[in-house]
Structure formats: C-alpha cells, structure tokens
Design an enzyme around this catalytic site. Structure first.
Site, PDB file in Angstrom:
ATOM      1  N   LYS A  40       4.677  -9.281   2.288  1.00 15.61           N
ATOM      2  CA  LYS A  40       5.766  -8.786   3.153  1.00 15.61           C
ATOM      3  C   LYS A  40       5.343  -7.500   3.852  1.00 15.61           C
ATOM      4  O   LYS A  40       4.346  -6.881   3.476  1.00 15.61           O
ATOM      5  CB  LYS A  40       7.031  -8.567   2.306  1.00 15.61           C
ATOM      6  N   ARG A 140      20.474  -5.241  -7.405  1.00 15.05           N
ATOM      7  CA  ARG A 140      20.197  -5.467  -5.984  1.00 15.05           C
ATOM      8  C   ARG A 140      20.746  -6.826  -5.542  1.00 15.05           C
ATOM      9  O   ARG A 140      21.703  -6.863  -4.795  1.00 15.05           O
ATOM     10  CB  ARG A 140      18.687  -5.357  -5.746  1.00 15.05           C
ATOM     11  N   HIS A 170      13.895  -9.282 -11.295  1.00 18.74           N
ATOM     12  CA  HIS A 170      13.036  -8.179 -10.843  1.00 18.74           C
ATOM     13  C   HIS A 170      13.362  -6.959 -11.700  1.00 18.74           C
ATOM     14  O   HIS A 170      14.533  -6.648 -11.899  1.00 18.74           O
ATOM     15  CB  HIS A 170      13.308  -7.903  -9.369  1.00 18.74           C
ATOM     16  N   ARG A 223       4.452 -12.399  -8.958  1.00 25.08           N
ATOM     17  CA  ARG A 223       4.591 -11.965  -7.568  1.00 25.08           C
ATOM     18  C   ARG A 223       3.768 -10.679  -7.435  1.00 25.08           C
ATOM     19  O   ARG A 223       4.198  -9.599  -7.782  1.00 25.08           O
ATOM     20  CB  ARG A 223       6.071 -11.702  -7.246  1.00 25.08           C
ATOM     21  N   TYR A 269       4.013  22.610  18.384  1.00 25.96           N
ATOM     22  CA  TYR A 269       5.441  22.881  18.596  1.00 25.96           C
ATOM     23  C   TYR A 269       5.962  23.940  17.630  1.00 25.96           C
ATOM     24  O   TYR A 269       5.634  23.921  16.439  1.00 25.96           O
ATOM     25  CB  TYR A 269       6.250  21.599  18.385  1.00 25.96           C
ATOM     26  N   CYS A 315       2.434  16.293  15.853  1.00 27.97           N
ATOM     27  CA  CYS A 315       3.183  15.819  17.024  1.00 27.97           C
ATOM     28  C   CYS A 315       3.337  14.294  16.941  1.00 27.97           C
ATOM     29  O   CYS A 315       2.831  13.662  16.015  1.00 27.97           O
ATOM     30  CB  CYS A 315       2.443  16.172  18.314  1.00 27.97           C
ATOM     31  N   MET A 316       3.989  13.723  17.933  1.00 25.33           N
ATOM     32  CA  MET A 316       4.211  12.275  17.908  1.00 25.33           C
ATOM     33  C   MET A 316       2.882  11.500  17.969  1.00 25.33           C
ATOM     34  O   MET A 316       2.715  10.485  17.298  1.00 25.33           O
ATOM     35  CB  MET A 316       5.096  11.852  19.097  1.00 25.33           C
ATOM     36  N   ASP A 317       1.924  12.032  18.735  1.00 27.02           N
ATOM     37  CA  ASP A 317       0.698  11.268  18.998  1.00 27.02           C
ATOM     38  C   ASP A 317      -0.588  12.027  18.690  1.00 27.02           C
ATOM     39  O   ASP A 317      -1.679  11.491  18.903  1.00 27.02           O
ATOM     40  CB  ASP A 317       0.661  10.865  20.482  1.00 27.02           C
TER      41      ASP A 317
HETATM   42  C1  LIG Z   1      11.430  -9.221  -5.864  1.00 28.31           C
HETATM   43  C2  LIG Z   1      10.087  -8.595  -5.703  1.00 28.31           C
HETATM   44  N1  LIG Z   1       9.044  -9.105  -6.361  1.00 28.31           N
HETATM   45  C3  LIG Z   1       7.809  -8.605  -6.262  1.00 28.31           C
HETATM   46  C4  LIG Z   1       7.569  -7.502  -5.471  1.00 28.31           C
HETATM   47  C5  LIG Z   1       6.169  -6.930  -5.425  1.00 28.31           C
HETATM   48  O1  LIG Z   1       6.185  -5.675  -6.032  1.00 28.31           O
HETATM   49  P1  LIG Z   1       4.821  -4.859  -6.202  1.00 28.31           P
HETATM   50  O2  LIG Z   1       4.373  -4.565  -4.821  1.00 28.31           O
HETATM   51  O3  LIG Z   1       5.232  -3.619  -6.911  1.00 28.31           O
HETATM   52  O4  LIG Z   1       3.888  -5.719  -6.929  1.00 28.31           O
HETATM   53  C6  LIG Z   1       8.612  -6.914  -4.776  1.00 28.31           C
HETATM   54  C7  LIG Z   1       8.363  -5.738  -3.963  1.00 28.31           C
HETATM   55  O5  LIG Z   1       9.177  -4.993  -3.549  1.00 28.31           O
HETATM   56  C8  LIG Z   1       9.916  -7.476  -4.893  1.00 28.31           C
HETATM   57  O6  LIG Z   1      10.948  -6.950  -4.252  1.00 28.31           O
END
Ligand SMILES: Cc1ncc(COP(=O)(O)O)c(C=O)c1O
Length: 377
Positions: A40, A140, A170, A223, A269, A315-317
């Site tokens: 992600k 969550r 989680h 995960r 700045y 700065c921004m850039d």
């Molecule tokens: C539901 C869930 N599983 C797994 C992960 C992966 O977590 P990590 O990057 O700490 O391994 C995340 C990350 O936010 C998550 O929200």
C-alpha cells in the site's frame, strides 16, 4: 504531480534488499504459511509495482493494499495473485472488487447487506471474496464480538454473492516490549475464531512486528509490510530482530548552488539563521513539497561522508546546508543512506522530526523519481 526527472533529487530503491528481507521472513515461516506483501501507499514510498514484482520474485504469494485503486493498479499490471484490500471499501464498489477478484474486509453485517444490493444490481459476477475483520482491540475496523461475527457468517453461508476467504485481526502493540495488551488481543481473536462454523482459507494476524517477535501466532498467512523495506517496525523500542533487516531506500541529490557567506549574512525564510563567520553554504534542490519536512531545519545531510547541518528554514523546493569546505556544484548529497563511512537512516530522520520512519518514507512525494539499485536480474 509531475515527477521531476530533470532534477538530480531522487529516491533509490534497493531491490535486492527487499528480495532478501522477504526471503528471510519466508525462511522462518512454518510450512503452508504464506506471505502477502503489503504494498500500500506506493509500497511505503518505494514504488507499488516495483515492490510487488520483487516481493513476488522472492516468494510472496499475495498482496495487501489499503485502497481499491491500489488493488486495481496491481491487476492492470497483470498481477494475478490474491489481493486483499485492508481498509473498508464503499459498498457501491463491491462489484468492481468482485469483477477483479479482489478481496475486501468486512467488519459488520450492514456492509454485507448494502453491498448485496449493489451486487444484485450488477448482475452476474464472480463471488466477492471477503475477509472478516475482527476488532480484538485495535479499535479501527471489525466485528467486536463473537455472536455478531457468527451471525455474519450465517448471513453469507449459502450466498451466491460472497465467499468467506479469510478472517483476521490487527494488533495495536505487537511492536512493544510489553506484551500484556497483545495477549489480550490474541485471546479475543481466538474467542471470535471459535465462533465461526468453519475456518476460511486464510487466517491471518501478523503484520511485520507480529511476524518478527510473536512468531507463535502466524495463522497461515502474514501481512508483511515495513520489514520488507528493511525497517524495524518498533523504531528503536525492540532493537533486535531475528534476522537482519536491510533498508531498501535512500534519498540523494546534488548541490545546485554554493556560495561563501560572511558573519551576519542570513539564510532562508524568516532569516532564522545567520552565518557566524565565513561559511560555505550549499543549496540542495529538494524541499517540503518532496516530503523533506520543514521541521528538519537543524538536522543534517552527508556530503562526501561529512555531516552538513541544514541551516535556515527548509523551503518548498530547496534547502541550504553549511559545508566544511567549498564542495562544487553537482557534488552528491545524501539525505538518507550511506556516504563514505557515515550513514543517515530513515529512523534518524524520524527521530529528529519526532515521528516514525513509516511517515518519512510515505511522505516522499511523487515529484521524486524512484530508481532501482541492485535490480533483480
Ligand atoms: C491491517 C494491516 N496489516 C498489516 C499491515 C502491515 O504493517 P507493517 O508495515 O507494520 O508490517 C498494516 C499496516 O498498516 C495493516 O494496517
């Protein structure tokens, strides 16, 4: 956002490091336990497709993303492995998920009812794969009690619209040395799991921290996120990991301008910095619009292995650094990574900015090109 390919600031992504991290994790997993790579947020800033490809080559058998669009980007790039979206999608998009064989989390019965209307209107589609999310203490998303979970399982038991592919939770404190709350969550998850009439294909509870420090509760899929990128999920709270994590990301640039300032001359700045004598000042063509945070004033970069303080406001850039000698325009600047015998880690940057390395990596914007180093053959 336009990617600035014609500017020397860039993010370097070490593909071999990602590959090695995934392989090390896999080596420790019991047989028949799969690793889904969490890609992600553009692979935590490392690049979605590049990271997915490397993880796949290293043995990942599926992917987790945060939003449906990221899952679709993987499908468009011809990834055929299972994909799980981790966040609740709007029921209106259930048909898109089903049509693209993308699994989604479900945390209440109302979602199933609402999505069912959408799926009926859409007509013939593959069944939508769902993973029941159990809120064992993260607060969550997810079912909070076994009875509601069991009734949701009943709701979809004979459905021609849904298939229960997974169940997961989680943990809020898997990265903490104190495991009391973690154990409470495990107990609650196990209670909920017992309420399901049958176990779905995937039972998964492990993010990176859980896979590293609580190996006993893997389920049959992990995960695997931040550790894949070589970052310790706990920051510095648990300094040792069962295998060495190889950081994959560096940030580099080149000096775009240099000058000699004299005592009293101001920089940037607000004129918050004044030279205290003759000082060589270099300008780095990167700023907070690239994710190099304004609050990094006072931190440092590396030039030819030497720490150079960031002086004046970022700065921004662009931002300015004080240099021990008159380095030439075009000299390499290392913002994150190794330079000679010295190094700056994402954790160092995060410490200075009073945040976590996840945030620093994700904040590096699309204006910075990503380039692979040590690419897989
Ligand atoms: C539901 C869930 N599983 C797994 C992960 C992966 O977590 P990590 O990057 O700490 O391994 C995340 C990350 O936010 C998550 O929200």
């Amino acid at each position: 956002m336009v990617t600035a390919a014609l500017r020397p600031s860039e993010v370097l992504v070490d593909e071999t490091a990602i590959y090695d991290n995934v392989q090390h994790a896999l080596t420790r997993l019991p047989k028949h336990t799969e690793l889904f790579a969490v890609v992600k947020a553009d692979g935590y800033g490392h690049g979605l497709l590049r990271t997915a490809r490397v993880a796949q080559a290293a043995g990942a058998t599926g992917f987790c993303v945060a939003v449906l669009d990221e899952a679709l980007a993987l499908r468009q790039a011809q990834f055929t492995e299972p994909i799980l979206v981790l966040g609740i999608i709007e029921p209106a998009y259930a048909g898109i998920a089903a049509a693209n064989h993308i699994a989604v989390p479900v945390g209440d019965r109302d979602w199933l009812t609402a999505a069912s209307v959408v799926l009926t209107a859409a007509g013939t589609l593959p069944k939508l794969a769902v993973h029941f999310a159990i809120d064992s203490g993260m607060g969550r998303i997810g079912f909070r009690d076994a009875a509601t979970l069991a009734s949701a399982a009943e709701q979809i038991a004979d459905s021609d619209q849904y298939t229960l592919e997974g169940v997961f939770t989680h943990f809020a404190t898997a990265d903490s040395p104190d495991d009391a709350y973690f154990k409470e969550q495990v107990a609650k998850f196990n209670d909920c799991l017992a309420a399901l009439p049958t176990r779905p294909r995937y039972v998964h509870v492990s993010n990176s921290a859980t896979s590293l420090w609580h190996a006993a509760c893997h389920g049959n899929m992990i995960r695997y996120g931040v550790a894949m990128y070589g970052l310790n999920p706990s920051g510095r709270a648990i300094p040792t990991t069962p295998y060495e994590l190889e950081p994959a990301l560096s940030v580099v640039s080149r000096l775009s301008f240099t000058k000699l300032l004299h005592a009293g001359d101001a920089v940037s700045y607000g004129a918050t910095y004044h030279a205290s004598g003759d000082e060589w000042i270099g300008t780095v063509p990167m700023g907070y619009a690239d994710g190099w945070l304004r609050r990094l004033q006072g931190f440092h970069v590396l030039i030819e292995g030497q720490a150079c303080e960031i002086v004046g406001r970022v700065c921004m850039d662009q931002f300015m650094v004080r240099m021990p000698e008159p380095f030439a325009v075009g000299t390499k600047v290392t913002l994150v990574g190794r330079s000679g015998a010295a190094a700056i880690t994402l954790q160092d940057v995060a410490d200075y900015a009073d945040t976590i390395h996840y945030e620093i990596a994700c904040n590096l914007t699309a204006r910075l090109p990503r380039r692979s180093v040590r690419p897989l053959a």
